[in-house]
Design a protein around this motif. Structure first.
Motif, mmCIF file in Angstrom:
data_model
loop_
_atom_site.group_PDB
_atom_site.id
_atom_site.type_symbol
_atom_site.label_atom_id
_atom_site.label_comp_id
_atom_site.label_asym_id
_atom_site.label_seq_id
_atom_site.Cartn_x
_atom_site.Cartn_y
_atom_site.Cartn_z
ATOM 1 N N ASP A 1 23.641 -31.428 -47.720
ATOM 2 C CA ASP A 1 22.432 -32.198 -47.954
ATOM 3 C C ASP A 1 21.213 -31.289 -47.849
ATOM 4 O OD1 ASP A 1 20.933 -34.498 -48.514
ATOM 5 O OD2 ASP A 1 22.365 -35.684 -47.343
ATOM 6 N N LEU A 2 20.072 -31.817 -48.279
ATOM 7 C CA LEU A 2 18.823 -31.067 -48.182
ATOM 8 C C LEU A 2 17.997 -31.607 -47.027
ATOM 9 C CD1 LEU A 2 17.918 -30.954 -51.976
ATOM 10 C CD2 LEU A 2 18.740 -29.058 -50.580
ATOM 11 N N ILE B 1 15.542 -26.924 -47.035
ATOM 12 C CA ILE B 1 16.723 -26.057 -47.003
ATOM 13 C C ILE B 1 17.977 -26.873 -47.285
ATOM 14 C CG2 ILE B 1 15.751 -24.354 -45.401
ATOM 15 C CD1 ILE B 1 17.415 -25.824 -43.208
ATOM 16 N N ALA B 2 18.979 -26.188 -47.837
ATOM 17 C CA ALA B 2 20.285 -26.816 -48.039
ATOM 18 C C ALA B 2 21.129 -26.532 -46.814
ATOM 19 C CB ALA B 2 20.948 -26.231 -49.278
ATOM 20 N N VAL B 3 21.878 -27.540 -46.381
ATOM 21 C CA VAL B 3 22.802 -27.360 -45.265
ATOM 22 C C VAL B 3 24.192 -27.761 -45.749
ATOM 23 C CG1 VAL B 3 23.377 -28.017 -42.903
ATOM 24 C CG2 VAL B 3 20.983 -27.862 -43.603
#
Lengths: 412, 256
Positions: free
Chosen positions: A179-180, A165-167
């Motif tokens: 970041d991932l 997931i991307a945050v």
């Protein structure tokens, strides 16, 4: 006039066993009452610990420290500085049992294109994995760019363990944080907020992501004894490492939860009083009946020249002996049952026909497995109550017996 | 001597005349509120625009400078690309109607901002995502009227009250517009509880493509001490030619 007490004692004790069936029934009644009171005491004592543990264990801690204004603004940049030094100082304190340094950062998380509002929590993984803490029982360590995701959040986002997931969020310096991360496991904690919106990662990862140096938003501190939280908070406020910061015990941090605990406590104590009164009535009834039944016998004794005071003494001692024996049996049985239940745990869900094993209320998940426990004072209290009740319940019939007309009593 | 004195008198008279003229020129009649609002909505935008701007975000902790390039078309489409600092270069925001997407080149992902995050900060500034969606269409959500006269600086306060049934952050916005050309000078934003939540101050009026607009604005939230965001237009081109595919997701991901 008065015979020596040991003789009266012996006669009283012998009297008890002249009618083993009656005495046996009376002992059973008293013993069961004591057992019930002790079982209830056990549950009550568990309940008080259980509520406070559920509230303080995973989320609040016994004492919390924050930078001033953080609680009000929840602003990313209101941080505690030099956190590792502070944590080391706290861990060196003999009154401190554990410290969890945490970062809280609102962020956007996305598996695909849809973004979801989440709360990134950076925690001390080792500390949080200890029993009854937020991540109690967490098996595998969490590595670089790995996160745990609340199970309800995962369901909403359609995320499975292993997904990347991307945050995206905002660093403490206002810069863009993105970041991932790989979701290594889903979290089912006792805290609804965490299950619904949290991404949990090691604090170092969170500091890295949000451009933080050695800082945190919150220190969750556990003392040796949760009842001493207020004293601990006052003591920690004096530490140079926390000078100028806000240090609060859990009751001050969450007054609502404290009120809840007190409210429930009052309710349970009220029920305890009812159980106690019911048990005392049973003991009194037994004592009364076993005296009234023997009017004929007392008339005979009086006719033979036994002094009324001796009859009173005998009846009272009989009743006390009965009460003491019943209390001993009840305490043995009650304590044994509590000890057994404490080891095994009583699954409340199974008792109600296999319902859920926890209940969600006030933002927390409350386990419904009961582990009753007793304190010595509980036993002392119930035994004393049985003795007092036996005494009070036998004095009146004893006095009545002493005033009997032997002739009329014999005819009854 | 006499000449000098005469000149002095002449200058004095001229000054008086100028002052009277200014007094006469002062609009006795307030402008029409709807017209002013439509003008303000369109001020930085026209049918389409391309702008280059610098943003300085000051917080109690740090100061950050960003350079942006922005394209707009109509009221509903906008694309903003961060050009500097290097760490954030290429990060872009696309707005189409009520939707907002961010493209993050570092992780090569495009993420749509959910409704629950619309009031969150845009790129760490004091502007919210919602500002990007709402700011250019005040006339849609607000009733406007001329509220009162301002003497210093000379102008009119425009009072905007949110229309019934509109869900948004602001209950009222007061805008001070100047007498000379209805330029915005100040804006006060009041939240739903009637508290002043932030102020915007406009200055440095410059000519861009034949229009006079304030090139510099400072946004100050009232609840956080020492926090503000400054924006300065460096270039602004009106009615610019913009390729049709500018406001698309595929273009967003190529914006680097």
């Amino acid at each position: 006039m008065a015979m020596p007490l040991p003789t009266t004692w012996r006669i009283a004790w012998r009297n008890l066993w002249r009618n083993p069936r009656r005495t046996g029934l009376a002992l059973a009644a008293i013993g069961l009452s004591v057992t019930l009171v002790l079982l209830y005491d056990g549950v009550l004592r568990w309940e008080a610990d259980w509520m406070v543990d559920t509230i303080t264990g995973p989320m609040l801690g016994h004492v919390q420290a924050h930078a001033r204004e953080w609680r009000r603004t929840r602003s990313m940049d209101k941080t505690l500085r030099d956190v590792s030094k502070t944590v080391a100082a706290l861990r060196a304190d003999p009154d401190v049992a554990g410290v969890d340094a945490r970062v809280y950062a609102p962020a956007l998380a996305a598996l695909g294109e849809e973004g979801f509002a989440v709360m990134v929590m950076g925690v001390d993984m080792d500390e949080a994995a200890r029993p009854s803490r937020l991540l109690a029982g967490l098996a595998a360590p969490i590595g670089h760019r790995q996160v745990l995701m609340g199970n309800l959040l995962a369901a909403q986002m359609g995320v499975k363990p292993g997904d990347r997931i991307a945050v995206v969020g905002q660093g403490v310096d206002g810069s863009l944080a993105n970041d991932l991360f790989t979701v290594v496991a889903l979290l089912t904690t006792q805290v609804d907020m965490v299950n619904r919106q949290a991404l949990v990662m090691p604090i170092g990862e969170a500091q890295d992501l949000f451009a933080m140096s050695d800082e945190a938003h919150e220190l969750v501190i556990y003392g040796r004894d949760v009842d001493a939280a207020k004293t601990l908070a006052a003591h920690l406020q004096q530490l140079p490492a926390l000078a100028g910061d806000e240090v609060l015990d859990w009751k001050a941090a969450e007054p609502g939860m404290n009120e809840l605990v007190q409210l429930v406590e009052v309710m349970w104590v009220f029920i305890l009083v009812l159980v106690f009164v019911a048990a005392a009535a049973g003991v009194a009834n037994t004592a009364l009946m076993s005296t009234f039944e023997r009017t004929h016998e007392f008339g005979m004794l009086l006719a033979l020249g036994t002094t009324p005071s001796r009859i009173v003494g005998m009846i009272v001692l009989e009743s006390l002996a009965l009460g003491a024996t019943g209390a001993l049996l009840g305490t043995t049985l009650g304590a044994a049952l509590v000890a057994w239940a404490y080891r095994r745990g009583i699954d409340y869900a199974a008792l109600t026909g296999g319902g859920p094993t926890s209940l969600s209320a006030f933002g927390l998940r409350w386990s419904l497995v009961i582990y009753p426990r007793l304190a010595f004072i509980d036993i002392v209290r119930v035994v004393a109550a049985v003795m007092v009740t036996s005494l009070v319940a036998s004095v009146w019939p004893a006095l009545r017996a002493a005033r009997l007309q032997p002739a009329r009593a014999l005819r009854e | 001597m006499t000449e000098n004195r005469q000149r002095g008198i002449f200058l004095g008279l001229a000054a008086i005349a100028a002052i009277s003229a200014a007094a006469l020129a002062q609009p006795a009649k307030p402008p029409d509120a709807e017209t002013v609002l439509a003008y303000l909505d369109d001020l930085y935008r026209s049918k389409s625009s391309i702008a280059r701007a610098e943003m300085i975000v000051t917080s109690p902790r740090s100061t950050r400078t960003m350079r942006l390039k922005a394209w707009t078309r109509g009221e509903d489409e906008a694309l903003i690309v961060v050009e500097a600092p290097a760490r954030e270069e290429g990060t872009s925001t696309l707005r189409v109607g009520p939707n907002l997407w961010n493209y993050l080149p570092r992780i090569a992902r495009t993420i749509r901002v959910p409704p629950s995050m619309m009031l969150g900060s845009w790129m760490g500034t004091d502007f919210t995502n919602d500002d990007l969606v709402k700011e250019s269409s005040l006339h849609k959500d607000f009733e406007s009227r001329i509220d009162r006269r301002s003497d210093s600086p000379p102008g009119w306060w425009l009072g905007l009250t949110v229309k019934p049934g509109i869900v948004g952050r602001w209950a009222r916005i007061d805008i001070l517009i100047s007498d000379d050309g209805w330029l915005p000078l100040q804006e006060h934003h009041f939240d739903r509880k009637g508290r002043l939540a932030r102020t915007m101050v406009f200055d440095e009026v410059r000519m861009f493509g034949g229009r006079r607009v304030p090139a510099h604005l400072v946004l100050t939230p009232t609840d956080v001490e020492g926090q503000r965001t400054e924006m300065r237009y460096l270039e602004l081109e009106f009615d610019a030619k913009i390729p049709d595919d500018t406001f698309s997701l595929s273009r967003l991901e190529r914006s680097r």
